[in-house]
Design a protein around this motif. Structure first.
Motif, PDB file in Angstrom:
ATOM      1  N   CYS A 184       0.813  -1.211   0.000  1.00 32.28           N
ATOM      2  CA  CYS A 184       0.000   0.000   0.000  1.00 32.28           C
ATOM      3  C   CYS A 184       0.850   1.265   0.000  1.00 32.28           C
ATOM      4  O   CYS A 184       0.310   2.359   0.089  1.00 32.28           O
ATOM      5  N   THR A 195      -0.381   4.460  -1.852  1.00 39.25           N
ATOM      6  CA  THR A 195      -0.790   4.240  -3.237  1.00 39.25           C
ATOM      7  C   THR A 195      -2.248   4.653  -3.440  1.00 39.25           C
ATOM      8  O   THR A 195      -2.938   5.061  -2.500  1.00 39.25           O
ATOM      9  N   GLN A 250      -4.845   2.875  -3.885  1.00 46.37           N
ATOM     10  CA  GLN A 250      -5.804   2.067  -3.139  1.00 46.37           C
ATOM     11  C   GLN A 250      -6.125   2.713  -1.797  1.00 46.37           C
ATOM     12  O   GLN A 250      -7.282   2.774  -1.375  1.00 46.37           O
ATOM     13  N   TYR A 251      -5.093   3.189  -1.132  1.00 46.76           N
ATOM     14  CA  TYR A 251      -5.292   3.888   0.144  1.00 46.76           C
ATOM     15  C   TYR A 251      -6.091   5.174  -0.066  1.00 46.76           C
ATOM     16  O   TYR A 251      -7.015   5.481   0.687  1.00 46.76           O
ATOM     17  N   ALA A 284      -8.243   5.937  -2.359  1.00 43.70           N
ATOM     18  CA  ALA A 284      -9.655   5.670  -2.664  1.00 43.70           C
ATOM     19  C   ALA A 284     -10.453   5.451  -1.386  1.00 43.70           C
ATOM     20  O   ALA A 284     -11.598   5.920  -1.265  1.00 43.70           O
ATOM     21  N   VAL A 285      -9.859   4.758  -0.422  1.00 44.45           N
ATOM     22  CA  VAL A 285     -10.538   4.530   0.859  1.00 44.45           C
ATOM     23  C   VAL A 285     -10.759   5.847   1.588  1.00 44.45           C
ATOM     24  O   VAL A 285     -11.842   6.115   2.119  1.00 44.45           O
ATOM     25  N   GLU A 343     -13.171   4.939  -6.250  1.00 45.80           N
ATOM     26  CA  GLU A 343     -12.289   3.990  -6.930  1.00 45.80           C
ATOM     27  C   GLU A 343     -12.158   4.315  -8.413  1.00 45.80           C
ATOM     28  O   GLU A 343     -11.064   4.240  -8.993  1.00 45.80           O
ATOM     29  N   ALA A 390      -8.749   5.444 -10.381  1.00 48.68           N
ATOM     30  CA  ALA A 390      -8.323   4.668 -11.554  1.00 48.68           C
ATOM     31  C   ALA A 390      -8.121   5.566 -12.757  1.00 48.68           C
ATOM     32  O   ALA A 390      -7.178   5.375 -13.546  1.00 48.68           O
ATOM     33  N   SER A 436      -4.848   7.594 -12.309  1.00 47.39           N
ATOM     34  CA  SER A 436      -3.593   6.847 -12.185  1.00 47.39           C
ATOM     35  C   SER A 436      -2.925   6.628 -13.531  1.00 47.39           C
ATOM     36  O   SER A 436      -3.576   6.446 -14.565  1.00 47.39           O
ATOM     37  N   CYS A 469      -0.317   3.945 -14.436  1.00 49.39           N
ATOM     38  CA  CYS A 469       0.456   2.796 -13.986  1.00 49.39           C
ATOM     39  C   CYS A 469       1.041   2.051 -15.198  1.00 49.39           C
ATOM     40  O   CYS A 469       0.502   2.114 -16.267  1.00 49.39           O
TER      41      CYS A 469
END
Length: 263
Positions: A128, A137, A139-140, A142-143, A254, A258, A261, A263
Motif C-alpha cells: 500500500c 498508493t 488504493q489507500y 480511494a478509501v 475507486e 483509476a 492513475s 500505472c
C-alpha cells in the motif's frame, strides 16, 4: 509514551481570566483539564501531556476556532494507541471544567477525524506504499476519499502532475522522492495523499479545516527539490495542479483514482 514537545503551557500564556460565553476561564485551564481527566477517564497519566492539548485549551480559552487543534490532538492520541472513547471522554473533561458544557459537534468530529487518520496511517505499509515517493498508493487514497464523502464538507482533491517527458528509472525515482518529500513538507502527515504513477500525485484537502491555499507553497517546495539536472528537465514547469471534487461514494472514489492513475 507521547513525547513532550511543548514549549509553552496555557498557564504561562493566559495570565488573566478570559470569558467564553458566560463562563470565566481560569489561567490554569490546561492543568485543571489534565487533573480532571486523569482523575476520571484517562488511564495513564504519563502520556497525557502533548502540545496539541495545550493548543486546544488555548484555542478554547481565547475563543479561537478549535478544530485544527482538536484534529491534531485526535491524531496524537491515535498514534500512541489511545482508544477513541478515551480520547473523546478526555476532551469532554476540558469542557466540563468550564461548567455544564459538552464539546461542540465540530470539535468532536475533528477529534475523531484526526484519530481515524492515525489509525489509517498505522496500516499503510507494504504493497500500500509507493517505494519511490514513500507515499501511499491509489488504493489507500480511494478509501480515504470514500470516508471524506460522508462528511458535510468533504473537501477537495488536488491532483499534481509533474511529468515533462519519459524518463529513465533512476531519474523517475529521484523525481518521485522529491515530490513525495515536497507534499509531506507542505501538508504534513494529517492529509491523505498518494502517488498515482507516471508523475501524478494527489492530496486531499480537508473540508472546513483547510482554509489556506497551500498550492503556491507546494509549487515552491517542488521546484526547490528538483532544481538539479537531470531531474529538473524531467519535471513539468510550472507543475500542473488542478482541483477535483470529492466523489459521492466508494465506487466513484475507486473510479476516480483509476482514471487519474498512470500505472
Amino acid at each position: 509514551m507521547a513525547s513532550r514537545r511543548a514549549t509553552r503551557r496555557l498557564s504561562s500564556v493566559v495570565t488573566t481570566h478570559v470569558r467564553l460565553g458566560g463562563a470565566l476561564l481560569p489561567a490554569d485551564l490546561t492543568q485543571r483539564w489534565r487533573d480532571a481527566s486523569i482523575a476520571t477517564v484517562w488511564r495513564r497519566a504519563s502520556d497525557w501531556d502533548h502540545q496539541a492539548a495545550d493548543d486546544l485549551a488555548y484555542a478554547v480559552a481565547i475563543g479561537d476556532d478549535p478544530r485544527d487543534s482538536a484534529w491534531n490532538l485526535g491524531r496524537a492520541r491515535g498514534e500512541i494507541g489511545v482508544g477513541i472513547e478515551e480520547a473523546l471522554d478526555d476532551v469532554g473533561c476540558l469542557y466540563r471544567v468550564l461548567g455544564p458544557h459538552d464539546p461542540p459537534p465540530t470539535v468532536v468530529r475533528a477529534l475523531a477525524g484526526g484519530w481515524a487518520d492515525a489509525q489509517a496511517g498505522a496500516v499503510v505499509a507494504g504493497p500500500c506504499r509507493d517505494p519511490e515517493s514513500g507515499l501511499p498508493t491509489g488504493q489507500y487514497l480511494a478509501v480515504r476519499l470514500a470516508e471524506a464523502a460522508q462528511h458535510p464538507e468533504p473537501g477537495r482533491l488536488l491532483v499534481v502532475d509533474v511529468a515533462a517527458r519519459a524518463v529513465t528509472p533512476p531519474v523517475r525515482l529521484a523525481r518521485s522522492a522529491a515530490v513525495g518529500a515536497a507534499l509531506t513538507s507542505t501538508y504534513g502527515s494529517g492529509h491523505p495523499m498518494a502517488a498515482l504513477g507516471g508523475g501524478v500525485f494527489a492530496v486531499l484537502e480537508r473540508g472546513g479545516l483547510d482554509d489556506v491555499d497551500l498550492t503556491p507553497v507546494l509549487r515552491r517546495e517542488i521546484q526547490a527539490r528538483v532544481a538539479d539536472e537531470p531531474v529538473r528537465s524531467a519535471t513539468r514547469c510550472p507543475v500542473r495542479i488542478r482541483s477535483v471534487d470529492v466523489p459521492h461514494d466508494a465506487d466513484e472514489a475507486e473510479l476516480l483514482v483509476a482514471r487519474l492513475s498512470r500505472c
